[in-house]
Scaffold this motif. Structure first.
Motif, PDB file in Angstrom:
ATOM      1  N   GLY A  31       0.808  -1.222   0.000  1.00 58.38           N
ATOM      2  CA  GLY A  31       0.000   0.000   0.000  1.00 58.38           C
ATOM      3  C   GLY A  31       0.838   1.268   0.000  1.00 58.38           C
ATOM      4  N   LEU A  32       1.948   1.261   0.755  1.00 60.88           N
ATOM      5  CA  LEU A  32       2.779   2.464   0.833  1.00 60.88           C
ATOM      6  C   LEU A  32       3.394   2.790  -0.530  1.00 60.88           C
ATOM      7  CD1 LEU A  32       4.534   1.950   4.286  1.00 60.88           C
ATOM      8  CD2 LEU A  32       2.402   3.128   3.740  1.00 60.88           C
ATOM      9  N   THR A  33       3.886   1.751  -1.204  1.00 56.61           N
ATOM     10  CA  THR A  33       4.450   1.954  -2.549  1.00 56.61           C
ATOM     11  C   THR A  33       3.371   2.485  -3.493  1.00 56.61           C
ATOM     12  OG1 THR A  33       5.756  -0.009  -2.111  1.00 56.61           O
ATOM     13  CG2 THR A  33       5.773   0.831  -4.369  1.00 56.61           C
ATOM     14  N   ILE A  34       2.189   1.894  -3.370  1.00 61.12           N
ATOM     15  CA  ILE A  34       1.097   2.326  -4.242  1.00 61.12           C
ATOM     16  C   ILE A  34       0.782   3.808  -4.010  1.00 61.12           C
ATOM     17  CG2 ILE A  34      -1.357   2.025  -4.787  1.00 61.12           C
ATOM     18  CD1 ILE A  34      -1.061  -0.917  -4.067  1.00 61.12           C
ATOM     19  N   LEU A  35       0.728   4.207  -2.732  1.00 57.86           N
ATOM     20  CA  LEU A  35       0.398   5.607  -2.413  1.00 57.86           C
ATOM     21  C   LEU A  35       1.436   6.561  -2.999  1.00 57.86           C
ATOM     22  CD1 LEU A  35      -0.816   5.172   1.279  1.00 57.86           C
ATOM     23  CD2 LEU A  35      -2.215   5.759  -0.707  1.00 57.86           C
ATOM     24  N   VAL A  36       2.714   6.200  -2.849  1.00 55.75           N
ATOM     25  CA  VAL A  36       3.781   7.043  -3.398  1.00 55.75           C
ATOM     26  C   VAL A  36       3.645   7.130  -4.917  1.00 55.75           C
ATOM     27  CG1 VAL A  36       6.266   7.117  -3.837  1.00 55.75           C
ATOM     28  CG2 VAL A  36       5.428   6.709  -1.525  1.00 55.75           C
ATOM     29  N   ASN A  37       3.430   5.974  -5.547  1.00 55.78           N
ATOM     30  CA  ASN A  37       3.319   5.970  -7.015  1.00 55.78           C
ATOM     31  C   ASN A  37       2.113   6.768  -7.505  1.00 55.78           C
ATOM     32  OD1 ASN A  37       5.602   4.473  -7.199  1.00 55.78           O
ATOM     33  ND2 ASN A  37       4.581   2.518  -7.578  1.00 55.78           N
ATOM     34  N   ILE A  38       0.998   6.669  -6.783  1.00 57.21           N
ATOM     35  CA  ILE A  38      -0.188   7.435  -7.185  1.00 57.21           C
ATOM     36  C   ILE A  38       0.113   8.936  -7.118  1.00 57.21           C
ATOM     37  CG2 ILE A  38      -2.562   8.063  -6.587  1.00 57.21           C
ATOM     38  CD1 ILE A  38      -3.071   5.235  -5.706  1.00 57.21           C
ATOM     39  N   THR A  39       0.725   9.363  -5.994  1.00 56.00           N
ATOM     40  CA  THR A  39       1.034  10.790  -5.840  1.00 56.00           C
ATOM     41  C   THR A  39       1.899  11.280  -7.006  1.00 56.00           C
ATOM     42  OG1 THR A  39       1.113  10.324  -3.477  1.00 56.00           O
ATOM     43  CG2 THR A  39       1.817  12.511  -4.178  1.00 56.00           C
ATOM     44  N   LEU A  40       2.921  10.476  -7.351  1.00 59.18           N
ATOM     45  CA  LEU A  40       3.823  10.881  -8.434  1.00 59.18           C
ATOM     46  C   LEU A  40       3.104  10.879  -9.788  1.00 59.18           C
ATOM     47  CD1 LEU A  40       6.990   8.911  -7.340  1.00 59.18           C
ATOM     48  CD2 LEU A  40       6.693  11.393  -7.311  1.00 59.18           C
ATOM     49  N   ALA A  41       2.290   9.852 -10.020  1.00 57.50           N
ATOM     50  CA  ALA A  41       1.594   9.761 -11.307  1.00 57.50           C
ATOM     51  C   ALA A  41       0.617  10.919 -11.469  1.00 57.50           C
ATOM     52  CB  ALA A  41       0.865   8.424 -11.422  1.00 57.50           C
ATOM     53  N   VAL A  42      -0.065  11.273 -10.375  1.00 58.90           N
ATOM     54  CA  VAL A  42      -1.016  12.390 -10.447  1.00 58.90           C
ATOM     55  C   VAL A  42      -0.277  13.694 -10.765  1.00 58.90           C
ATOM     56  CG1 VAL A  42      -2.556  13.829  -9.055  1.00 58.90           C
ATOM     57  CG2 VAL A  42      -2.809  11.356  -9.011  1.00 58.90           C
ATOM     58  N   SER A  43       0.881  13.891 -10.147  1.00 51.84           N
ATOM     59  CA  SER A  43       1.639  15.123 -10.413  1.00 51.84           C
ATOM     60  C   SER A  43       2.156  15.133 -11.852  1.00 51.84           C
ATOM     61  CB  SER A  43       2.788  15.284  -9.418  1.00 51.84           C
ATOM     62  OG  SER A  43       3.805  14.344  -9.663  1.00 51.84           O
ATOM     63  N   LEU A  44       2.587  13.973 -12.336  1.00 56.32           N
ATOM     64  CA  LEU A  44       3.085  13.907 -13.714  1.00 56.32           C
ATOM     65  C   LEU A  44       1.950  14.124 -14.712  1.00 56.32           C
ATOM     66  CD1 LEU A  44       5.404  13.393 -15.680  1.00 56.32           C
ATOM     67  CD2 LEU A  44       4.913  10.952 -15.534  1.00 56.32           C
ATOM     68  N   ASN A  45       0.761  13.640 -14.343  1.00 57.33           N
ATOM     69  CA  ASN A  45      -0.391  13.790 -15.234  1.00 57.33           C
ATOM     70  C   ASN A  45      -0.745  15.267 -15.460  1.00 57.33           C
ATOM     71  OD1 ASN A  45      -2.763  12.870 -16.757  1.00 57.33           O
ATOM     72  ND2 ASN A  45      -3.895  13.694 -15.023  1.00 57.33           N
ATOM     73  N   LEU A  46      -0.509  16.104 -14.453  1.00 58.42           N
ATOM     74  CA  LEU A  46      -0.770  17.533 -14.625  1.00 58.42           C
ATOM     75  C   LEU A  46       0.062  18.085 -15.776  1.00 58.42           C
ATOM     76  CD1 LEU A  46      -0.920  18.863 -10.963  1.00 58.42           C
ATOM     77  CD2 LEU A  46      -2.773  18.805 -12.621  1.00 58.42           C
ATOM     78  N   LEU A  47       1.308  17.646 -15.830  1.00 59.15           N
ATOM     79  CA  LEU A  47       2.208  18.119 -16.877  1.00 59.15           C
ATOM     80  C   LEU A  47       1.913  17.425 -18.217  1.00 59.15           C
ATOM     81  CD1 LEU A  47       4.781  19.815 -17.470  1.00 59.15           C
ATOM     82  CD2 LEU A  47       6.105  17.781 -16.958  1.00 59.15           C
ATOM     83  N   MET A  48       1.789  16.095 -18.159  1.00 60.98           N
ATOM     84  CA  MET A  48       1.650  15.307 -19.393  1.00 60.98           C
ATOM     85  C   MET A  48       0.230  15.266 -19.929  1.00 60.98           C
ATOM     86  SD  MET A  48       3.868  11.859 -19.311  1.00 60.98           S
ATOM     87  CE  MET A  48       2.761  11.086 -20.470  1.00 60.98           C
ATOM     88  N   GLY A  49      -0.696  14.926 -19.047  1.00 60.71           N
ATOM     89  CA  GLY A  49      -2.062  14.724 -19.483  1.00 60.71           C
ATOM     90  C   GLY A  49      -2.790  16.031 -19.706  1.00 60.71           C
ATOM     91  N   LEU A  50      -2.631  16.948 -18.752  1.00 60.02           N
ATOM     92  CA  LEU A  50      -3.368  18.207 -18.841  1.00 60.02           C
ATOM     93  C   LEU A  50      -2.713  19.160 -19.834  1.00 60.02           C
ATOM     94  CD1 LEU A  50      -5.780  19.753 -17.728  1.00 60.02           C
ATOM     95  CD2 LEU A  50      -4.322  20.638 -15.920  1.00 60.02           C
ATOM     96  N   ALA A  51      -1.417  19.441 -19.633  1.00 59.00           N
ATOM     97  CA  ALA A  51      -0.747  20.440 -20.463  1.00 59.00           C
ATOM     98  C   ALA A  51      -0.142  19.834 -21.726  1.00 59.00           C
ATOM     99  CB  ALA A  51       0.326  21.157 -19.653  1.00 59.00           C
ATOM    100  N   GLY A  52      -0.105  18.493 -21.795  1.00 58.56           N
ATOM    101  CA  GLY A  52       0.399  17.847 -23.000  1.00 58.56           C
ATOM    102  C   GLY A  52       1.899  17.933 -23.198  1.00 58.56           C
ATOM    103  N   GLN A  53       2.633  18.129 -22.105  1.00 56.61           N
ATOM    104  CA  GLN A  53       4.094  18.226 -22.207  1.00 56.61           C
ATOM    105  C   GLN A  53       4.719  16.970 -21.606  1.00 56.61           C
ATOM    106  OE1 GLN A  53       5.114  21.172 -23.783  1.00 56.61           O
ATOM    107  NE2 GLN A  53       2.891  21.407 -23.893  1.00 56.61           N
ATOM    108  N   ILE A  54       5.295  16.128 -22.453  1.00 56.90           N
ATOM    109  CA  ILE A  54       5.825  14.861 -21.961  1.00 56.90           C
ATOM    110  C   ILE A  54       7.079  15.100 -21.125  1.00 56.90           C
ATOM    111  CG2 ILE A  54       7.264  14.387 -23.981  1.00 56.90           C
ATOM    112  CD1 ILE A  54       6.434  11.425 -23.616  1.00 56.90           C
ATOM    113  N   SER A  55       7.237  14.294 -20.067  1.00 58.50           N
ATOM    114  CA  SER A  55       8.488  14.340 -19.308  1.00 58.50           C
ATOM    115  C   SER A  55       8.954  12.927 -19.032  1.00 58.50           C
ATOM    116  CB  SER A  55       8.303  15.099 -17.994  1.00 58.50           C
ATOM    117  OG  SER A  55       9.465  14.925 -17.198  1.00 58.50           O
ATOM    118  N   LEU A  56      10.158  12.619 -19.466  1.00 59.21           N
ATOM    119  CA  LEU A  56      10.754  11.312 -19.175  1.00 59.21           C
ATOM    120  C   LEU A  56      11.778  11.450 -18.054  1.00 59.21           C
ATOM    121  CD1 LEU A  56      11.287   9.848 -22.776  1.00 59.21           C
ATOM    122  CD2 LEU A  56       9.389   9.497 -21.209  1.00 59.21           C
TER     123      LEU A  56
END
Lengths: 323, 252
Positions: A31-56
């Protein structure tokens, strides 16, 4: 509050699980790993999904936060919260300075530039062993305290990390549904039209890049304290790719898509362990199948198709009843 | 005082002179059309006016302020906006959200305030939505306000782009071939809409191939040919102008 129904549902599920299953391995450890990954994915989605700017290179900011906490608390004896704040400052400055030149690039070129950033930061973690401890990493972080409450068990960490996760989801939902979010979505839709609507596209792209980097940095600091250990392995190029996969798998541009994507991608390996050597192979095959059959992502496809399927079934039921 | 003034404008693409030595000015509150054969430089002119292309030479003034080298978003802030020949609707949003983007300059909530959704943000959201619905209503699009833009037909998207531009409350609206691809009924509706826009106090700069439409609604017409000004005047003058007829139909 219809707008936040999904959020409250997520909060309910997240907080009821540890109460129902306080000793369950999947809840308080995985669960802890999942929570960390969700937080990171949500933050990345703001950049990638919303603004359309990919970040690797998202893992770089996650790593910088983690290393800042580890180095500043162990080597310099700073208060963990102060160390976290300094980590945020470092990431703020770095991401701000880099954002303008990097975000002028588009598509493959932006991917290459952020990839480069991720690799450089990773090399720094491995090579600068006098500061970072090299490939072996650093261990022995002091416990994190909230006033006099010491966070010293997986169970307590669950509450801290789930709060962080829910905050990032809430921020993400709020941003998506606001002037700032629409400006970012406009940049995604048509940069030239966005400019003609008076949007300073360079500025808003830079803002969201910095914002998502800072969330990653804070998550990194908590991660370092929770693991009590940092090493370059956790912040490699592969982890950046994994985060991108989570966002795309769940459904690009949807906050809950990122949540679902991160959840599935974090828990899947746990169940595939039984396949031993074939684990990675099957993991890859599942990802391929999802992307081929659900190209819009898990969450987006499910929320679009489910009402359709349900109403169809209802019609069949009422249809057969009347005949 | 003219609203827009263009002085000695020139744009070269390599050896090609797309626009050369162009001078004209647009007075306020009229429909000003720019016509010319294909490749005459009409869209190039629009792209120069909004600084999507940088002029090789010359200058552009808007209400006596020089805007020649301002970035597009600052030009928009002064009160100039446009629609596009190839639609640039935000297909990742609903119709009303598209128009709400048009209200960007009339609202001011920043990223952080939005993230924690301050009371001021909630209040502004409401106002912005009302402004957007008003602009949709003006263009007769109230019924599709909450439809996803990606599922709207072409004719509606053209109007949606106009609604989005109007939500900005611009002083000058540049319309690049608004009638292209529309059927007769839609074109007539468009005519009425463009007149309404002018009557609401917005100057319209129009690039259009549909001569019937242009001669019908324009207050003044400018004819471009090979990037140069061929004629300028009221529609009746243009229709009788021998140079213009020659440019369109060829010489004897």
């Amino acid at each position: 509050m219809k707008r936040l129904t999904g959020f409250f549902l997520l909060a309910l599920i997240t907080w009821i699980l540890p109460i129902l299953f306080p000793e369950n391995y999947y809840v308080t450890v995985v669960g802890l790993t999942i929570l960390v990954n969700i937080t990171l994915a949500v933050s990345l989605n703001l950049l990638m999904g919303l603004a359309g700017q990919i970040s690797l290179g998202h893992a770089a900011f996650f790593g910088l936060g983690a290393y800042s906490s580890a180095i500043l608390t162990i080597r310099y004896g700073l208060n963990p919260w102060l160390a976290m704040l300094i980590g945020v400052l470092i990431v703020f400055l770095l991401s701000y300075v880099l954002s303008r030149p990097i975000l002028k690039l588009k598509g493959h070129y932006l991917a290459m530039a952020t990839l480069g950033l991720g690799i450089i930061v990773h090399i720094f973690f491995v090579q600068a062993d006098e500061i970072t401890g090299g490939p072996d990493g650093i261990t022995g972080l002091p416990a994190l305290k909230i006033f006099s409450f010491v966070i010293d068990s997986d169970f307590k960490w669950y509450w801290v990390l789930s709060t962080l996760m829910l905050l990032s989801v809430l921020f993400s939902l709020n941003i998506t549904d606001s002037r700032a979010g629409r400006a970012l979505a406009a940049v995604h839709g048509s940069e030239i039209a966005a400019q003609m609507m008076g949007i300073d596209t360079a500025k808003v792209k830079s803002q969201i890049f910095v914002f998502s980097a800072i969330i990653a940095s804070i998550t990194g600091s908590f991660f370092a304290h929770q693991q009590d250990f940092v090493s370059p392995e956790s912040f490699s190029f592969f982890f950046s790719i994994e985060l991108v996969t989570m966002v795309v798998l769940g459904g690009l541009g949807s906050t809950f898509g990122a949540v679902l994507g991160a959840f599935v991608l974090s828990i899947l390996p746990e169940f595939l362990v039984v396949f031993e050597d074939f684990e990675v192979l099957i993991f890859g095959a599942i990802l391929m199948a999802i992307m081929i059959f659900l190209p819009e992502g898990l969450f987006v496809t499910l929320t679009k198709r489910l009402p359709h399927l349900l109403s169809k079934r209802q019609r069949e039921v009422t249809g057969s009843a009347s005949s | 005082m003219p609203l827009l003034e263009v002085k000695g404008l020139e744009k070269n693409f390599g050896g090609l002179k797309a626009i050369s030595g162009l001078n004209f000015s647009v007075p306020e509150d009229i429909i000003f059309s720019i016509i010319g054969p294909n490749g005459a430089g009409k869209t190039t002119l629009f792209n120069l006016l909004t600084n999507i292309y940088k002029p090789t030479k010359g200058s552009i003034f808007f209400l006596e302020n020089e805007i020649t080298n301002l970035p597009p978003f600052k030009i928009a802030a002064l009160g100039i906006t446009r629609t596009f020949q190839n639609l640039q609707v935000f297909l990742n949003m609903s119709a009303v959200e598209n128009v709400m983007v048009g209200c960007h300059l009339r609202s001011k909530s920043g990223l952080l305030a939005s993230a924690i959704r301050l009371p001021s943000v909630i209040k502004e959201e409401k106002q912005v939505k009302e402004m957007a619905l008003e602009a949709l209503d003006f263009c007769g699009l109230s019924h599709i306000a909450y439809t996803e833009a990606s599922s709207l037909p072409y004719g509606i998207l053209k109007k949606l782009e106009i609604a989005r531009a109007l939500a900005m409350k611009p002083k000058l609206l540049l319309m690049d071939e608004p009638a292209a691809g529309l059927n007769d009924t839609e074109t007539m509706e468009l005519c009425r809409l463009i007149r309404q826009i002018r009557d609401s106090g917005i100057t319209v700069l129009l690039v259009e191939h549909n001569m019937g439409l242009v001669m019908d609604i324009s207050d003044r017409v400018l004819v471009l040919n090979y990037g140069q000004l061929l004629a300028e005047g009221v529609p009746e003058e243009i229709q009788k102008n021998q140079d213009v007829i020659a440019a369109y139909l060829g010489h004897d």
